[in-house]
Design a protein around this motif. Structure first.
Motif, PDB file in Angstrom:
ATOM      1  N   LEU A   6       0.797  -1.214   0.000  1.00  0.00           N
ATOM      2  CA  LEU A   6       0.000   0.000   0.000  1.00  0.00           C
ATOM      3  C   LEU A   6       0.830   1.265   0.000  1.00  0.00           C
ATOM      4  O   LEU A   6       0.642   2.154  -0.812  1.00  0.00           O
ATOM      5  N   LYS A   7       1.793   1.359   0.908  1.00  0.00           N
ATOM      6  CA  LYS A   7       2.550   2.601   1.017  1.00  0.00           C
ATOM      7  C   LYS A   7       3.382   2.858  -0.234  1.00  0.00           C
ATOM      8  O   LYS A   7       3.455   3.972  -0.739  1.00  0.00           O
ATOM      9  N   LYS A   8       4.003   1.800  -0.761  1.00  0.00           N
ATOM     10  CA  LYS A   8       4.813   1.952  -1.968  1.00  0.00           C
ATOM     11  C   LYS A   8       3.944   2.395  -3.143  1.00  0.00           C
ATOM     12  O   LYS A   8       4.297   3.300  -3.898  1.00  0.00           O
ATOM     13  N   LYS A   9       2.771   1.779  -3.253  1.00  0.00           N
ATOM     14  CA  LYS A   9       1.857   2.110  -4.329  1.00  0.00           C
ATOM     15  C   LYS A   9       1.380   3.551  -4.193  1.00  0.00           C
ATOM     16  O   LYS A   9       1.272   4.284  -5.166  1.00  0.00           O
ATOM     17  N   ALA A  10       1.113   3.944  -2.962  1.00  0.00           N
ATOM     18  CA  ALA A  10       0.634   5.291  -2.718  1.00  0.00           C
ATOM     19  C   ALA A  10       1.684   6.331  -3.081  1.00  0.00           C
ATOM     20  O   ALA A  10       1.388   7.362  -3.693  1.00  0.00           O
ATOM     21  N   VAL A  11       2.929   6.075  -2.697  1.00  0.00           N
ATOM     22  CA  VAL A  11       4.012   7.000  -3.024  1.00  0.00           C
ATOM     23  C   VAL A  11       4.150   7.145  -4.529  1.00  0.00           C
ATOM     24  O   VAL A  11       4.303   8.244  -5.060  1.00  0.00           O
ATOM     25  N   ASN A  12       4.074   6.031  -5.248  1.00  0.00           N
ATOM     26  CA  ASN A  12       4.163   6.077  -6.703  1.00  0.00           C
ATOM     27  C   ASN A  12       3.026   6.904  -7.297  1.00  0.00           C
ATOM     28  O   ASN A  12       3.206   7.636  -8.265  1.00  0.00           O
ATOM     29  N   THR A  13       1.839   6.775  -6.692  1.00  0.00           N
ATOM     30  CA  THR A  13       0.700   7.540  -7.173  1.00  0.00           C
ATOM     31  C   THR A  13       0.949   9.032  -7.017  1.00  0.00           C
ATOM     32  O   THR A  13       0.654   9.828  -7.905  1.00  0.00           O
ATOM     33  N   ILE A  14       1.499   9.425  -5.875  1.00  0.00           N
ATOM     34  CA  ILE A  14       1.775  10.834  -5.637  1.00  0.00           C
ATOM     35  C   ILE A  14       2.808  11.355  -6.633  1.00  0.00           C
ATOM     36  O   ILE A  14       2.678  12.437  -7.191  1.00  0.00           O
ATOM     37  N   VAL A  40      -0.789  11.884   5.291  1.00  0.00           N
ATOM     38  CA  VAL A  40      -1.930  11.577   4.428  1.00  0.00           C
ATOM     39  C   VAL A  40      -1.376  11.330   3.035  1.00  0.00           C
ATOM     40  O   VAL A  40      -0.687  12.180   2.479  1.00  0.00           O
ATOM     41  N   THR A  41      -1.649  10.172   2.485  1.00  0.00           N
ATOM     42  CA  THR A  41      -1.112   9.803   1.182  1.00  0.00           C
ATOM     43  C   THR A  41      -2.227   9.297   0.286  1.00  0.00           C
ATOM     44  O   THR A  41      -3.041   8.470   0.701  1.00  0.00           O
ATOM     45  N   LYS A  42      -2.246   9.803  -0.941  1.00  0.00           N
ATOM     46  CA  LYS A  42      -3.263   9.352  -1.895  1.00  0.00           C
ATOM     47  C   LYS A  42      -2.933   7.951  -2.401  1.00  0.00           C
ATOM     48  O   LYS A  42      -1.805   7.681  -2.792  1.00  0.00           O
ATOM     49  N   LYS A  45      -8.051   7.435  -6.678  1.00  0.00           N
ATOM     50  CA  LYS A  45      -9.044   8.495  -6.673  1.00  0.00           C
ATOM     51  C   LYS A  45      -9.992   8.365  -5.476  1.00  0.00           C
ATOM     52  O   LYS A  45     -10.617   7.325  -5.267  1.00  0.00           O
ATOM     53  N   ASN A  46     -10.041   9.405  -4.664  1.00  0.00           N
ATOM     54  CA  ASN A  46     -10.945   9.516  -3.515  1.00  0.00           C
ATOM     55  C   ASN A  46     -10.639   8.537  -2.383  1.00  0.00           C
ATOM     56  O   ASN A  46     -11.477   8.315  -1.509  1.00  0.00           O
ATOM     57  N   VAL A  47      -9.444   7.954  -2.378  1.00  0.00           N
ATOM     58  CA  VAL A  47      -9.041   7.034  -1.300  1.00  0.00           C
ATOM     59  C   VAL A  47      -7.655   7.443  -0.813  1.00  0.00           C
ATOM     60  O   VAL A  47      -6.728   7.599  -1.608  1.00  0.00           O
ATOM     61  N   TYR A  48      -7.516   7.596   0.515  1.00  0.00           N
ATOM     62  CA  TYR A  48      -6.277   8.099   1.108  1.00  0.00           C
ATOM     63  C   TYR A  48      -5.868   7.255   2.310  1.00  0.00           C
ATOM     64  O   TYR A  48      -6.717   6.753   3.055  1.00  0.00           O
ATOM     65  N   PHE A  49      -4.568   7.121   2.474  1.00  0.00           N
ATOM     66  CA  PHE A  49      -4.000   6.426   3.625  1.00  0.00           C
ATOM     67  C   PHE A  49      -3.661   7.470   4.687  1.00  0.00           C
ATOM     68  O   PHE A  49      -2.963   8.442   4.412  1.00  0.00           O
ATOM     69  N   LEU A  50      -4.183   7.268   5.885  1.00  0.00           N
ATOM     70  CA  LEU A  50      -4.036   8.253   6.961  1.00  0.00           C
ATOM     71  C   LEU A  50      -3.282   7.657   8.140  1.00  0.00           C
ATOM     72  O   LEU A  50      -3.614   6.572   8.620  1.00  0.00           O
ATOM     73  N   THR A  51      -2.264   8.372   8.604  1.00  0.00           N
ATOM     74  CA  THR A  51      -1.538   7.986   9.816  1.00  0.00           C
ATOM     75  C   THR A  51      -1.679   9.096  10.846  1.00  0.00           C
ATOM     76  O   THR A  51      -1.370  10.261  10.567  1.00  0.00           O
TER      77      THR A  51
END
Length: 333
Positions: A6-14, A40-42, A45-51
């Motif tokens: 998840l985190k790796k994918k999210a970073v790539n998305t950003i 907060v990482t995207k 679309k419309n879904v975010y990872f929150l720490t």
């Protein structure tokens, strides 16, 4: 909720969407008013990872407060009905966050295993099907409760619409697919729909359930304890179990070399493989119609990776699919 890497994918998305952060920035400003945000990482679309200091969560946006309430009620009822392998909504805020015309709810984050779920794995194919069966066992208890809030699913109507749109797109598709292949794809769809239309009652002995509606591999997550979870209920509807199981069969066929024999090896599918309607439906090339229609609608025809994927789906697997269809036709004799 979670997703593979998840985190790796999210970073790539950003990285790939640096200009598309308006919603995230506004979301972050809202969050900071009530809680101490660490990250907060995207994700998509419309879904975010929150720490935050209390843990990790998923923020998901919905088009209406009614839609968010439905999802919250359904996931809670699902747990109460005995299906524990999914996420729950977390009451992190007193009211949903309203940002850029979306209502954001907070979901439990399911920490994924290092090895993601995928249909190419035999164990995952088996476990995924078992999970769908368990999901249906729980949701048949919920039909009466949610029937007025959910649409009823009609496979034949949906497929007729998809087939008709594909026919309308034929002139554009000729730039990508040779006409003899297109002719065969249309013939398969036409034949399957005509035969299904003759079946006045499809699986009359089945009890209605709440269907998941999108049993793609990314909607299954194996957590860090190797337990399998089912997520994302945006497409739930009321209907008969065979609909989800048919979609599951369509999803795994490319990974079992389009083998009817391999499909019959699943105990949960054996009774369906004896039903004419299910066999007719297996012939309908719904995945090909869906993906080419979507490509033209979203205008992604300038994306080489997208076109390569579609050509592999359509032409790369054509002869395996053709052999499979002949196997099914022999079973129908």
């Amino acid at each position: 909720m979670g997703c593979h890497d998840l985190k790796k994918k999210a970073v790539n998305t950003i990285v790939n969407n640096r200009g598309d952060d308006k919603t995230m920035n506004r979301l972050l400003s809202f969050l900071k008013e009530d809680i101490q945000v660490e990250n907060v990482t995207k994700i998509r679309k419309n879904v975010y990872f929150l720490t935050i200091s209390t843990g990790e969560y998923i923020l998901k946006g919905f088009k209406s407060k009614r839609q968010l309430k439905l999802q919250d009620d359904f996931t809670q009822s699902l747990k109460e009905a005995g299906f524990s392998h999914s996420y729950s909504f977390i009451p992190l805020f007193k009211e949903p966050l309203f940002v850029n015309q979306l209502y954001f709810g907070c979901l439990e984050y399911i920490k994924p295993s290092a090895v993601p779920f995928h249909y190419k794995d035999e164990k995952d194919r088996k476990n995924g099907l078992e999970t769908i069966i368990k999901f249906h066992y729980a949701t048949k208890q919920l039909v009466e409760k949610f029937e007025e809030r959910l649409p009823s699913f009609n496979l034949l109507i949906k497929w007729k619409e998809r087939y008709s749109q594909f026919l309308l797109n034929i002139q554009h598709l000729k730039y990508f697919i040779q006409e003899d292949f297109l002719y065969e794809l249309v013939r398969w769809g036409d034949w399957a729909i005509n035969e299904l239309s003759k079946e006045e009652i499809i699986f009359p002995n089945e009890q209605k359930v709440i269907l998941h509606g999108d049993v793609a591999h990314h909607n299954f997550i194996r957590d860090i304890n190797k337990e399998l979870y089912l997520i994302d209920f945006d497409l739930i509807s009321v209907g008969f179990p065979f609909t989800d199981l048919l979609q599951y069969a369509n999803r795994i066929l490319p990974f079992i070399k389009w083998s009817a024999f391999e499909l019959m090896a699943f105990d949960q599918l054996k009774k369906y493989m004896k039903e004419k309607a299910f066999l007719y439906a297996l012939i309908f090339p719904t995945d090909i119609y869906r993906e080419w229609n979507r490509m033209l609608k979203e205008k992604t025809y300038y994306d080489p990776a997208k076109i390569r994927h579609l050509l592999q789906l359509t032409i790369g697997q054509f002869y395996l699919r053709q052999r499979f269809i002949n196997e099914i036709k022999n079973m129908l004799k």
